[in-house]
Scaffold this motif. Structure first.
Motif, PDB file in Angstrom:
ATOM      1  N   PHE A   1       3.033 -12.096   0.390  1.00  0.00           N
ATOM      2  CA  PHE A   1       3.932 -12.867  -0.663  1.00  0.00           C
ATOM      3  C   PHE A   1       4.521 -11.607  -1.596  1.00  0.00           C
ATOM      4  CE2 PHE A   1       2.307 -13.617  -5.214  1.00  0.00           C
ATOM      5  CZ  PHE A   1       3.134 -14.549  -5.814  1.00  0.00           C
ATOM      6  N   LEU A   2       3.859 -10.147  -1.595  1.00  0.00           N
ATOM      7  CA  LEU A   2       4.408  -9.640  -2.971  1.00  0.00           C
ATOM      8  C   LEU A   2       5.328  -8.945  -2.155  1.00  0.00           C
ATOM      9  CD1 LEU A   2       0.401  -7.715  -3.531  1.00  0.00           C
ATOM     10  CD2 LEU A   2       1.888  -9.604  -5.244  1.00  0.00           C
ATOM     11  N   ALA A   3       5.673  -8.887  -0.457  1.00  0.00           N
ATOM     12  CA  ALA A   3       6.488  -8.031  -0.099  1.00  0.00           C
ATOM     13  C   ALA A   3       7.696  -9.012  -0.217  1.00  0.00           C
ATOM     14  CB  ALA A   3       6.522  -7.540   1.501  1.00  0.00           C
TER      15      ALA A   3
ATOM     16  N   ILE B   1       9.949 -16.458   4.119  1.00  0.00           N
ATOM     17  CA  ILE B   1      11.163 -15.816   4.719  1.00  0.00           C
ATOM     18  C   ILE B   1      12.299 -16.532   4.306  1.00  0.00           C
ATOM     19  CG2 ILE B   1      12.178 -15.520   6.862  1.00  0.00           C
ATOM     20  CD1 ILE B   1       9.222 -15.580   8.125  1.00  0.00           C
ATOM     21  N   TRP B   2      13.049 -18.066   4.509  1.00  0.00           N
ATOM     22  CA  TRP B   2      13.304 -18.970   3.885  1.00  0.00           C
ATOM     23  C   TRP B   2      13.395 -18.729   2.921  1.00  0.00           C
ATOM     24  CZ3 TRP B   2      17.398 -20.224   4.589  1.00  0.00           C
ATOM     25  CH2 TRP B   2      18.528 -21.636   3.583  1.00  0.00           C
ATOM     26  N   ILE B   3      12.873 -18.858   1.507  1.00  0.00           N
ATOM     27  CA  ILE B   3      13.022 -18.419   0.139  1.00  0.00           C
ATOM     28  C   ILE B   3      13.583 -17.455  -0.251  1.00  0.00           C
ATOM     29  CG2 ILE B   3      11.842 -17.899  -1.999  1.00  0.00           C
ATOM     30  CD1 ILE B   3       9.694 -19.944  -1.520  1.00  0.00           C
ATOM     31  N   VAL B   4      13.644 -15.847   0.669  1.00  0.00           N
ATOM     32  CA  VAL B   4      13.751 -15.095   0.477  1.00  0.00           C
ATOM     33  C   VAL B   4      15.075 -14.651   0.805  1.00  0.00           C
ATOM     34  CG1 VAL B   4      13.522 -12.084   1.030  1.00  0.00           C
ATOM     35  CG2 VAL B   4      11.595 -13.249   0.482  1.00  0.00           C
TER      36      VAL B   4
ATOM     37  N   GLY C   1      15.747 -22.408  -5.109  1.00  0.00           N
ATOM     38  CA  GLY C   1      14.979 -21.122  -4.922  1.00  0.00           C
ATOM     39  C   GLY C   1      15.385 -20.505  -3.783  1.00  0.00           C
ATOM     40  N   ALA C   2      16.586 -21.693  -3.102  1.00  0.00           N
ATOM     41  CA  ALA C   2      16.663 -21.131  -1.630  1.00  0.00           C
ATOM     42  C   ALA C   2      18.519 -20.934  -1.671  1.00  0.00           C
ATOM     43  CB  ALA C   2      16.221 -21.850  -0.545  1.00  0.00           C
TER      44      ALA C   2
END
Length: 478
Positions: free
Chosen positions: A4-6, A82-85, A236-237
């Motif tokens: 989460f933080l990463a 993963i998808w959000i980032v 968000g994505a």
């Protein structure tokens, strides 16, 4: 917790680095006057500071999208991070930047006009209809949800609450942008950020353990990640709705360099909000099975209310009410404003010189179906918003790719995510219950075939552009 933080760090670093790459590829020029000055009028075109534009853009594109969508997407587990980032940095923020900056370069043009300019008049006609339908669906959904909650917690009936909200929608859609939106929405955008930040900090210091990365599909019903996750978590994505909102703020930018902070920056902020709520959803109820039970019992609004009040107490309850009532209203009214602007642009000469009377006339064809749809099943509206939304996003990315190709720039910036989203949308339409509801394997084959055909079309466009460039070079040399 590490994942989460990463993920949050990656979004911040991605903004600091990749947004500058996107800006450099697009090519800005602060010496060029923006439409806020060249087209200044009493309604839509008005210079505004970039920080106001950023917060208004965030509120317009977000509302409850990155909250409800992220909570529902959390059913799949940490793969949602993963998808959000990746989706946010390489697809969604690129999509938002190009939809805003191309609008700015073309005098604040609406999304369908940009599509027509770079993908042809036939596609413009189709996307005009699809975009206006999306605006009506979003406005209706974001009227129905708050009206239902107001009816539950106040003496007002659903019909009265619906009427009050819709009267506000009409006022916000026709008044000058700096009258309500420019004054109040930056404050409401700050509330949205504060709400997410408070939940994130409280979650980190609570007894709940945020799960770390696993590629395993944790959905209790074992629904496939591809393409359902990419449609469930859109805000968000990547979300096509954003391309209809960006022209509102494109008409207020003071300089082209503000675009990176406003359009790319607001999308990254929305990605952070989605990460926080996805983490809260997959953590607070113990596991994805517990989350599914909570969603079945109270829906996304009930889940948000329970998480907020449990983690933040009285403050959380206030924030939850503000979020579930006020934030969707502020997205619904700009959806109606966008549809009004699209119709005005579509009607062109018929609207010229009609002033405020024309603005109201352009609002009627979208207002009537919006009121009707707001009275029907809320879940029905959301099912169709998802598919329409991602179709619009895909078309906008292809519009950006064709612009870059025509300008001889690095078109892969938009082309690669456009191909990815083509696969998502084509597979989803054939698989989803609101689409053709075909078996999953068959839907994958059809979606793959459509994506391959689109890739061939793209390759042909690249080849023709290279030939055209070579011919021009030969003529210049001669």
């Amino acid at each position: 917790m590490v994942t989460f933080l990463a993920s949050i760090i990656l979004l911040v670093v991605g903004y600091l680095v990749y947004s500058k790459v996107v800006e450099r590829v697009f090519g800005i020029n602060d010496e060029t006057p923006t439409p806020a000055y060249t087209n200044q009028d009493p309604i839509d075109y008005a210079p505004m500071s970039w920080w106001k534009g950023n917060l208004i853009q965030l509120l317009n594109i977000a509302g409850l999208g990155p909250i409800f969508g992220a909570v529902s997407g959390a059913l799949y587990g940490p793969v949602a991070f993963i998808w959000i980032v990746i989706g946010c940095l390489f697809a969604g923020a690129v999509h938002d930047y190009f939809s805003g900056m191309l609008s700015l370069r073309h005098n604040g043009a609406q999304f369908p006009s940009l599509v027509g300019r770079y993908l042809g008049d036939g596609m413009r006609r189709i996307i005009n209809i699809v975009s206006i339908v999306l605006m009506i669906l979003v406005a209706a959904a974001f009227t129905a949800g708050p009206a239902q909650l107001i009816a539950q917690i106040t003496p007002l009936s659903f019909s009265v609450a619906l009427a009050v909200i819709f009267l506000y929608f009409i006022a916000a859609a026709v008044l000058p942008i700096n009258r309500i939106i420019g004054r109040i929405y930056p404050f409401l955008g700050a509330i949205l950020l504060f709400m997410a930040a408070a939940i994130g900090v409280a979650l980190l210091f609570s007894d709940h353990s945020i799960p770390n990365l696993t590629l395993q599909n944790l959905h209790p019903e074992e629904l496939p990640i591809w393409p359902l996750l990419m449609v469930t978590i859109s805000c968000g994505a990547i979300s096509g709705f954003h391309s209809t909102q960006s022209p509102i703020i494109a008409r207020t930018l003071k300089r082209e360099s503000d675009g990176r902070k406003v359009f790319y920056g607001a999308m990254v902020l929305e990605g952070v909000i989605a990460l926080i709520w996805a983490a809260a959803g997959m953590t607070f109820f113990g596991n994805t099975g517990g989350l599914q039970e909570a969603l079945a019992a109270g829906g996304p609004s009930g889940v948000v209310n329970e998480i907020s009040t449990s983690l933040l107490g009285t403050l959380g309850g206030i924030l939850a009410i503000l979020g579930v009532i006020i934030l969707p209203i502020t997205t619904g009214d700009t959806a109606l404003r966008s549809s009004r602007m699209m119709l005005a642009e579509l009607l062109g000469k018929l609207m010229k010189g009609t002033g405020r009377k024309g603005i109201l006339l352009a609002l009627i064809p979208v207002a009537i179906p919006t009121v009707y749809l707001a009275t029907i099943d809320y879940s029905f509206l959301w099912r169709y918003v998802g598919a329409t939304n991602q179709l619009v996003a895909t078309v906008m990315l292809w519009t950006g790719a064709m612009y870059l190709l025509r300008e001889g720039k690095w078109h892969w910036l938009c082309g690669v995510p456009a191909l990815f989203m083509t696969g998502v949308v084509s597979t989803y339409i054939f698989y989803a219950p609101e689409g053709f509801a075909l078996p999953y394997q068959l839907s994958l084959l059809i979606g793959g075939a459509i994506t391959l055909l689109t890739a061939c079309w793209y390759a042909r466009k690249i080849l023709l552009a290279h030939r055209h460039s070579a011919n021009n070079s030969s003529q210049t040399a001669a």
